[in-house]
Motif scaffolding. Structure first.
Motif, PDB file in Angstrom:
ATOM      1  N   LEU A  19      71.835  83.477  20.130  1.00 11.23           N
ATOM      2  CA  LEU A  19      71.072  83.818  18.946  1.00 11.23           C
ATOM      3  C   LEU A  19      72.019  83.987  17.768  1.00 11.23           C
ATOM      4  O   LEU A  19      73.101  84.548  17.906  1.00 11.23           O
ATOM      5  N   TYR A  20      71.593  83.532  16.607  1.00  8.92           N
ATOM      6  CA  TYR A  20      72.378  83.657  15.393  1.00  8.92           C
ATOM      7  C   TYR A  20      71.921  84.914  14.665  1.00  8.92           C
ATOM      8  O   TYR A  20      70.741  85.072  14.374  1.00  8.92           O
ATOM      9  N   LYS A  21      72.839  85.806  14.361  1.00  9.47           N
ATOM     10  CA  LYS A  21      72.534  87.071  13.678  1.00  9.47           C
ATOM     11  C   LYS A  21      71.314  87.733  14.319  1.00  9.47           C
ATOM     12  O   LYS A  21      70.255  87.884  13.704  1.00  9.47           O
ATOM     13  N   ARG A  22      71.495  88.156  15.519  1.00 10.41           N
ATOM     14  CA  ARG A  22      70.440  88.627  16.404  1.00 10.41           C
ATOM     15  C   ARG A  22      69.452  89.614  15.763  1.00 10.41           C
ATOM     16  O   ARG A  22      68.253  89.497  15.933  1.00 10.41           O
ATOM     17  N   ASN A  23      69.925  90.608  15.040  1.00 12.55           N
ATOM     18  CA  ASN A  23      69.042  91.674  14.553  1.00 12.55           C
ATOM     19  C   ASN A  23      68.591  91.497  13.109  1.00 12.55           C
ATOM     20  O   ASN A  23      67.923  92.365  12.574  1.00 12.55           O
ATOM     21  N   GLN A  24      68.956  90.413  12.473  1.00 13.18           N
ATOM     22  CA  GLN A  24      68.569  90.209  11.081  1.00 13.18           C
ATOM     23  C   GLN A  24      67.414  89.219  10.999  1.00 13.18           C
ATOM     24  O   GLN A  24      67.448  88.159  11.608  1.00 13.18           O
ATOM     25  N   GLY A  25      66.392  89.566  10.224  1.00  7.61           N
ATOM     26  CA  GLY A  25      65.262  88.670  10.047  1.00  7.61           C
ATOM     27  C   GLY A  25      64.508  88.379  11.325  1.00  7.61           C
ATOM     28  O   GLY A  25      63.941  87.302  11.482  1.00  7.61           O
ATOM     29  N   ALA A  93      64.148  89.702   3.539  1.00  7.88           N
ATOM     30  CA  ALA A  93      64.729  90.695   2.638  1.00  7.88           C
ATOM     31  C   ALA A  93      63.960  90.733   1.312  1.00  7.88           C
ATOM     32  O   ALA A  93      63.722  91.817   0.767  1.00  7.88           O
ATOM     33  N   GLU A  94      63.575  89.571   0.802  1.00 11.76           N
ATOM     34  CA  GLU A  94      62.831  89.534  -0.465  1.00 11.76           C
ATOM     35  C   GLU A  94      61.421  90.093  -0.300  1.00 11.76           C
ATOM     36  O   GLU A  94      60.910  90.767  -1.187  1.00 11.76           O
ATOM     37  N   ILE A  95      60.788  89.812   0.819  1.00 10.64           N
ATOM     38  CA  ILE A  95      59.448  90.353   1.064  1.00 10.64           C
ATOM     39  C   ILE A  95      59.500  91.879   1.124  1.00 10.64           C
ATOM     40  O   ILE A  95      58.567  92.567   0.704  1.00 10.64           O
ATOM     41  N   GLY A  96      60.607  92.414   1.634  1.00  8.93           N
ATOM     42  CA  GLY A  96      60.761  93.865   1.690  1.00  8.93           C
ATOM     43  C   GLY A  96      60.860  94.500   0.316  1.00  8.93           C
ATOM     44  O   GLY A  96      60.596  95.691   0.150  1.00  8.93           O
ATOM     45  N   LYS A  97      61.222  93.724  -0.704  1.00  8.91           N
ATOM     46  CA  LYS A  97      61.353  94.246  -2.063  1.00  8.91           C
ATOM     47  C   LYS A  97      60.040  94.227  -2.838  1.00  8.91           C
ATOM     48  O   LYS A  97      59.952  94.786  -3.922  1.00  8.91           O
ATOM     49  N   VAL A  98      59.033  93.573  -2.295  1.00 15.93           N
ATOM     50  CA  VAL A  98      57.759  93.424  -2.994  1.00 15.93           C
ATOM     51  C   VAL A  98      57.041  94.760  -3.046  1.00 15.93           C
ATOM     52  O   VAL A  98      56.990  95.511  -2.073  1.00 15.93           O
TER      53      VAL A  98
END
Length: 143
Positions: A19-25, A93-98
């Motif tokens: 997995l690539y960057k397992r815990n992100q996104g 990350a952008e959706i979290g800023k909405v």
């Protein structure tokens, strides 16, 4: 011809299991993979229905299942491809800023939209009736 670095990276990603960057996104990647698998299931079902009638039912089902399995693996690998995974991570990350509207704001906005829609429908009906009356008055419409 020599493969470019991007082609080599993608083909290496397809056969790896990591997995690539397992815990992100995580959520957006899981939902994207689920959506891709759902599309492949509907595609396999459609394929199953249009395969030649001369084929045995077992062969038709086998082909459809093979399509789903290969599509599921590709979906899993694509959402872990570094460039695409980074894009999905940035989307989450952008959706979290909405700033989302509250339920009260949502109800008020919905009410305004529905009232305006009915008002515009009534206004168009009134214009239609007015123009019909006018054209009948000058004998342009013979009904």
């Amino acid at each position: 011809m020599a493969k470019s670095k991007a082609e080599q990276a993608f083909s290496a990603t397809l056969v790896s299991g990591g997995l690539y960057k397992r815990n992100q996104g995580r959520l957006v990647r899981q939902l994207t993979a689920l959506g891709l698998v759902a599309i492949s299931i509907f595609g396999a079902y459609s394929l199953y229905n249009v395969l030649p009638l001369g084929m045995s039912a077992g062969m038709q089902k086998g082909i459809a299942v093979a399509v789903v399995v290969v599509s599921a693996w590709l979906s899993y690998r694509v959402v872990n491809f570094p460039r695409f995974a980074d894009f999905l991570i940035s989307v989450e990350a952008e959706i979290g800023k909405v700033t989302w509207a509250t339920w009260d704001q949502l109800w008020r906005s919905t009410t305004v939209v529905i009232v305006i829609m009915f008002f515009l429908a009534f206004l168009l009906l009134a214009f239609d009736v007015l123009w019909q009356w006018f054209f009948r008055l000058i004998n342009f419409l013979q009904i």
